[in-house]
Every structure is written in C-alpha cells, then in structure tokens.
Design a protein around this motif. Structure first.
Motif, mmCIF file in Angstrom:
data_model
loop_
_atom_site.group_PDB
_atom_site.id
_atom_site.type_symbol
_atom_site.label_atom_id
_atom_site.label_comp_id
_atom_site.label_asym_id
_atom_site.label_seq_id
_atom_site.Cartn_x
_atom_site.Cartn_y
_atom_site.Cartn_z
ATOM 1 N N PRO A 119 -13.439 -6.316 12.453
ATOM 2 C CA PRO A 119 -14.056 -5.805 11.224
ATOM 3 C C PRO A 119 -13.055 -4.981 10.412
ATOM 4 N N VAL A 120 -13.259 -4.953 9.099
ATOM 5 C CA VAL A 120 -12.293 -4.344 8.182
ATOM 6 C C VAL A 120 -12.983 -3.303 7.306
ATOM 7 N N VAL A 121 -12.330 -2.158 7.142
ATOM 8 C CA VAL A 121 -12.697 -1.186 6.112
ATOM 9 C C VAL A 121 -11.526 -1.110 5.142
ATOM 10 N N ALA A 122 -11.797 -1.354 3.862
ATOM 11 C CA ALA A 122 -10.716 -1.420 2.876
ATOM 12 C C ALA A 122 -11.217 -0.949 1.522
ATOM 13 N N THR A 123 -10.271 -0.643 0.652
ATOM 14 C CA THR A 123 -10.604 -0.240 -0.707
ATOM 15 C C THR A 123 -10.981 -1.456 -1.547
ATOM 16 N N SER A 124 -11.853 -1.224 -2.505
ATOM 17 C CA SER A 124 -12.345 -2.300 -3.365
ATOM 18 C C SER A 124 -11.373 -2.507 -4.523
ATOM 19 N N VAL A 125 -10.255 -3.173 -4.235
ATOM 20 C CA VAL A 125 -9.222 -3.416 -5.245
ATOM 21 C C VAL A 125 -8.770 -4.867 -5.174
ATOM 22 N N GLY A 126 -8.316 -5.403 -6.324
ATOM 23 C CA GLY A 126 -7.774 -6.751 -6.368
ATOM 24 C C GLY A 126 -8.741 -7.767 -5.791
ATOM 25 N N GLY A 127 -8.208 -8.632 -4.917
ATOM 26 C CA GLY A 127 -9.028 -9.669 -4.309
ATOM 27 C C GLY A 127 -9.677 -9.268 -3.005
ATOM 28 N N THR A 128 -9.511 -8.020 -2.570
ATOM 29 C CA THR A 128 -10.085 -7.594 -1.291
ATOM 30 C C THR A 128 -11.601 -7.776 -1.224
ATOM 31 N N PRO A 129 -12.373 -7.449 -2.299
ATOM 32 C CA PRO A 129 -13.827 -7.648 -2.217
ATOM 33 C C PRO A 129 -14.248 -9.107 -2.042
ATOM 34 N N GLU A 130 -13.340 -10.047 -2.275
ATOM 35 C CA GLU A 130 -13.660 -11.454 -2.048
ATOM 36 C C GLU A 130 -13.690 -11.789 -0.561
ATOM 37 N N LEU A 131 -13.154 -10.886 0.264
ATOM 38 C CA LEU A 131 -13.122 -11.098 1.711
ATOM 39 C C LEU A 131 -13.961 -10.088 2.485
ATOM 40 N N VAL A 132 -14.069 -8.874 1.983
ATOM 41 C CA VAL A 132 -14.661 -7.777 2.752
ATOM 42 C C VAL A 132 -15.952 -7.300 2.098
ATOM 43 N N ASP A 133 -16.996 -7.173 2.906
ATOM 44 C CA ASP A 133 -18.256 -6.573 2.478
ATOM 45 C C ASP A 133 -18.953 -6.021 3.715
ATOM 46 N N ASP A 134 -20.225 -5.640 3.577
ATOM 47 C CA ASP A 134 -20.942 -5.028 4.699
ATOM 48 C C ASP A 134 -21.139 -5.979 5.873
ATOM 49 N N GLU A 135 -21.042 -7.286 5.632
ATOM 50 C CA GLU A 135 -21.239 -8.245 6.718
ATOM 51 C C GLU A 135 -20.049 -8.296 7.671
ATOM 52 N N VAL A 136 -18.878 -7.869 7.198
ATOM 53 C CA VAL A 136 -17.673 -7.932 8.040
ATOM 54 C C VAL A 136 -16.980 -6.577 8.152
ATOM 55 N N GLY A 137 -17.605 -5.520 7.648
ATOM 56 C CA GLY A 137 -16.994 -4.192 7.695
ATOM 57 C C GLY A 137 -17.538 -3.318 6.596
ATOM 58 N N GLY A 138 -16.655 -2.818 5.733
ATOM 59 C CA GLY A 138 -17.106 -1.956 4.658
ATOM 60 C C GLY A 138 -16.061 -1.801 3.581
ATOM 61 N N LEU A 139 -16.523 -1.712 2.328
ATOM 62 C CA LEU A 139 -15.654 -1.435 1.190
ATOM 63 C C LEU A 139 -15.855 0.007 0.753
ATOM 64 N N VAL A 140 -14.762 0.650 0.331
ATOM 65 C CA VAL A 140 -14.850 1.994 -0.233
ATOM 66 C C VAL A 140 -14.181 1.970 -1.599
ATOM 67 N N PRO A 141 -14.609 2.812 -2.531
ATOM 68 C CA PRO A 141 -13.977 2.832 -3.852
ATOM 69 C C PRO A 141 -12.540 3.310 -3.768
ATOM 70 N N VAL A 142 -11.732 2.896 -4.738
ATOM 71 C CA VAL A 142 -10.319 3.261 -4.715
ATOM 72 C C VAL A 142 -10.137 4.770 -4.826
ATOM 73 N N SER A 143 -11.116 5.464 -5.416
ATOM 74 C CA SER A 143 -11.028 6.919 -5.580
ATOM 75 C C SER A 143 -11.603 7.682 -4.390
ATOM 76 N N VAL A 144 -11.859 7.008 -3.283
ATOM 77 C CA VAL A 144 -12.518 7.617 -2.131
ATOM 78 C C VAL A 144 -11.710 8.791 -1.581
ATOM 79 N N ASP A 145 -12.420 9.799 -1.058
ATOM 80 C CA ASP A 145 -11.718 10.883 -0.370
ATOM 81 C C ASP A 145 -11.758 10.633 1.135
ATOM 82 N N ALA A 146 -11.000 11.422 1.873
ATOM 83 C CA ALA A 146 -10.826 11.178 3.305
ATOM 84 C C ALA A 146 -12.144 11.279 4.063
ATOM 85 N N ARG A 147 -12.981 12.235 3.704
ATOM 86 C CA ARG A 147 -14.224 12.431 4.459
ATOM 87 C C ARG A 147 -15.175 11.242 4.290
#
Length: 418
Positions: A332-360
C-alpha cells in the motif's frame, strides 16, 4: 533491412540514471529494430543493453560546435528570438536565460548531427525522444523545416510542469509540439496540461504510462515475522522530493504511536542532515539508510522486507516509478496528490494527502494505512496490473506511437521465427 527506430536518451546506457529506459527499449524491440542514441556519454562503462538493441554514439561523440553552419544557426536564432518576444519578463531571470541558451546550443548540436545523417542517403527515419528536452527541440526544428525525422517525444514531469524547471521556464515548448508527430506523456494529468498548452497539437497527444515488470521473487509474499512496523521510501534529495518533510513525517508517526516499534528503510540519498535537524529521533524508531541501490535491489528489498506502507512526499511528480514498483509488490502507498500519482493511488490501495500537508496529518494517514495494510495488498497488486503493468505500458506505447512508427513487415523482431 528496414531502418531502426532511433531512441534518443540523455546518457543511457552510460551513467546510472534513466534506469527505466531499458524496459521501454525491450517493449519497442518486440515490435522491430531499435537503436539507442545517447546525447552524451560519461567515463563509466555502458550498461548492458537489452537483447537485440543496438547503439549509435554519433551524437554522443559530436562536439558542441561541429557542423553548425548557417543552415543550423539561422533556425536556432529565429526560434530563440521568438522566445524572447514571447517571454521577455520571464527571461530576465538568470536561470531561465541560462536554460534558454543551453537549449539553443544543444539544439544546434543535434541539428548538425541530423544534417550529417542526411548525407548518408537514409530514408526518412523514425525517432523517439525519451525526453521533451533540447534534443527534442533540435529535431523538431528539422521536422518543421521538412528535413527532419518522423518524431515522437516522451513527456514526464520536469519537462511538462514549469514549476519544476530552473527559472520556472521550459524553452521552446511550441516548437517541440509543432514538430512532433506524437507527444507521449506518462500521465493523464500531463496529457491535460499539454493539450491545454498546445490546442493545435491536442489530437497528437497520447497518454502512455511507463509501467513496471512483475517482480520475479514472489507474488504477495507473506509478511515477515517480528514486532517492528516497517515503512519504506525511495528518493533522491532533490528539493521536489522533500526528503526533509518525509523524515519529519516518519518521526511523527513514531511519536504519535509510542506503543509500537517502528522501522524506516529509506533507499536513495541518506536523510542524515534532515534527521540531525529534527533530532532527537524517537526511541521506538529504527532507521536504515542503504543509500543509492540499483533498481533491481529496490524491488528485492520491497519483496523481502514486505513493508506495511510505501511513503512518497514529493511536491511534484510525473508518475513515480517507485510507486508503481511498490504496487507491483503489493505494498500500500501513501503519497501526495501531485502529477499523475492520483491516477494510481487512492483509498483502495493506500491514501493520498494534499501537497500542502503537514507532518502530523500525513503521519495520521500513514498509521491508518499501516493498520489496514494486510487488507489492501491484493488491491495494490490489482491496481498495478490494471494501470502500471509491463503489458499495459507496452500496449499504450505502441498504440500511442501509431502506424507511422510501426516497423515494416520485413523488420526483424526479437523472438520471431526466421
């Protein structure tokens, strides 16, 4: 014998970069003759080429000024002057101006190389530029003048999104679009960007993701025993990879879950300086930094260690190869929602976070995905198979190139009967 498809790279097979070019060459070779043409070469010995792929060092061995007569200099000067007229304010930035001049010099170099091939009496050749860069610009100028190849250009991330470029400027985008028979971005996001920027070329844009091969070792190997909750990442210390944020996020994961023992394996540039700035490291976190390793070792590490989550905190991406590799390994993958990443990653395979996300906030998503990891592994593998597999990538590439790039029926094909 038919002329091969020429694939222009930056340095491959020299150096250590462009590791994913080899798989693309294998896919192309299954459909006809292929010759790789590096624009530059390093002192290191070349890597072994895929079976049946040839190499042409004519461009790599060419000097910067050789053969740049009026037939080369005048088109370059016209195109450069046009850029100054279109972007006068942007080109006041020193880094943008240097980038423009670098493109002009390298574009002239590749034009001189191409003109020298014309004298060899070759039929109009097919060329795939692996990057939409200065070499693509020079060949596009030749095509616009009616003396160039049938040209296709790959587009990834840094050669699509100006926010990633030096001086926030990418030179000669209109020339590359006008002179190319096909533009082949690696993501739908990049395809939308190119179509919006070049509406006259919109019909020639075809998405063709890179894809990765299935790991050889095993399919969904069981999670190893042990009490550590394992996270893995893979990146350089390029500013867009935000290695400092990545380190901060992993440390926050351990701080917010002190009842668990955590382990972080980072492949690539060691985050030593970032960790020093973030010290102390929580006592329940162990860190492994093997450094830069070959692509095959990345896969072996993912398959043998079976981490709970793969983490990517980039501020900009095309489609990250490491994310595709993680999905292929059932991670499973947790990644920022940038470029083509959202075409591969969503809640079904991990999680997306906004590019402005903080560490917590990022740490909270990672802990949630780590808890659900065993139930997400099958979905991760399925996502790779549907959107990032080798077979999918080959089909998209050949379809994207279209009939003008197809090898004649007489072309020798690897694996065919003779």
């Amino acid at each position: 014998m038919s002329e091969p498809l020429l694939v222009i790279t930056r340095e491959y097979p020299f150096g250590v970069g462009e590791s994913f070019v080899a798989e693309e060459l294998r896919r192309l070779r299954r459909h006809g003759r292929v010759t790789v043409v590096p624009a530059f070469r390093t002192e290191s010995p070349p890597r072994e080429l895929p079976e049946g792929v040839e190499i042409d060092l004519g461009l790599a061995d060419r000097g910067l000024w050789r053969g740049q007569g009026f037939g080369v200099v005048i088109p370059i000067l016209r195109a450069t002057f046009s850029e100054f007229l279109r972007f006068p304010t942007r080109l006041l930035r020193p880094r943008a101006l240097l980038r423009l001049l670098g493109y002009s010099l390298r574009g002239g170099r590749v034009m001189g190389w191409w003109r020298s091939r014309e004298g060899e009496g070759k039929a109009r050749e097919r060329v795939l530029c692996y990057w939409s860069n200065a070499e693509a610009f020079g060949l596009a100028l030749c095509s616009i003048a009616g003396r160039g190849p049938i040209l296709a250009c790959r587009a990834h991330g840094f050669d699509v999104y100006e926010t990633r470029a030096a001086g926030r400027y990418l030179p000669f985008r209109d020339v590359i679009a006008s002179g190319s028979e096909r533009l082949l971005p690696v993501s739908e996001d990049a395809a939308r960007t190119l179509r919006a920027r070049h509406p006259d070329a919109a019909e020639r844009v075809r998405t063709a993701r890179l894809g990765v091969c299935e790991p050889v070792e095993a399919r969904l190997a069981p999670q190893p025993g042990g009490t550590d909750r394992l996270l893995i990442s893979c990146s350089s210390d390029d500013p867009v990879k935000r290695l400092g944020l990545l380190a901060s996020v992993v440390l926050q994961v351990a701080r917010d879950a002190p009842a668990h023992e955590w382990r972080w394996v980072h492949l690539g540039d060691p985050p030593t300086a970032h960790l020093d700035a973030l010290s102390p490291v929580p006592s329940n976190l162990k860190i492994e930094t093997p450094g830069q390793v070959p692509a095959a070792e990345v896969i072996r590490t993912m398959m043998s260690r079976r981490p709970l989550v793969f983490v990517n905190m980039s501020s900009s991406e095309g489609v990250p190869v490491s994310v595709m590799e993680a999905l292929a390994c059932g991670i499973p993958v947790v990644a920022t929602s940038v470029g083509g990443t959202p075409e591969l990653v969503d809640d079904e395979v991990g999680g997306l976070v906004p590019v402005s996300v903080d560490a917590r906030d990022a740490a909270r998503v990672i802990r949630d995905v780590a808890d659900r990891s065993p139930t997400l592994r099958e979905s991760a593998r399925r996502r790779w198979l549907e959107r990032a597999s080798d077979a999918m990538a080959e089909h998209a590439l050949i379809e994207g190139l279209g009939p003008k790039f197809a090898s004649p029926p007489s072309a020798e094909i690897v694996g065919s009967e003779t």
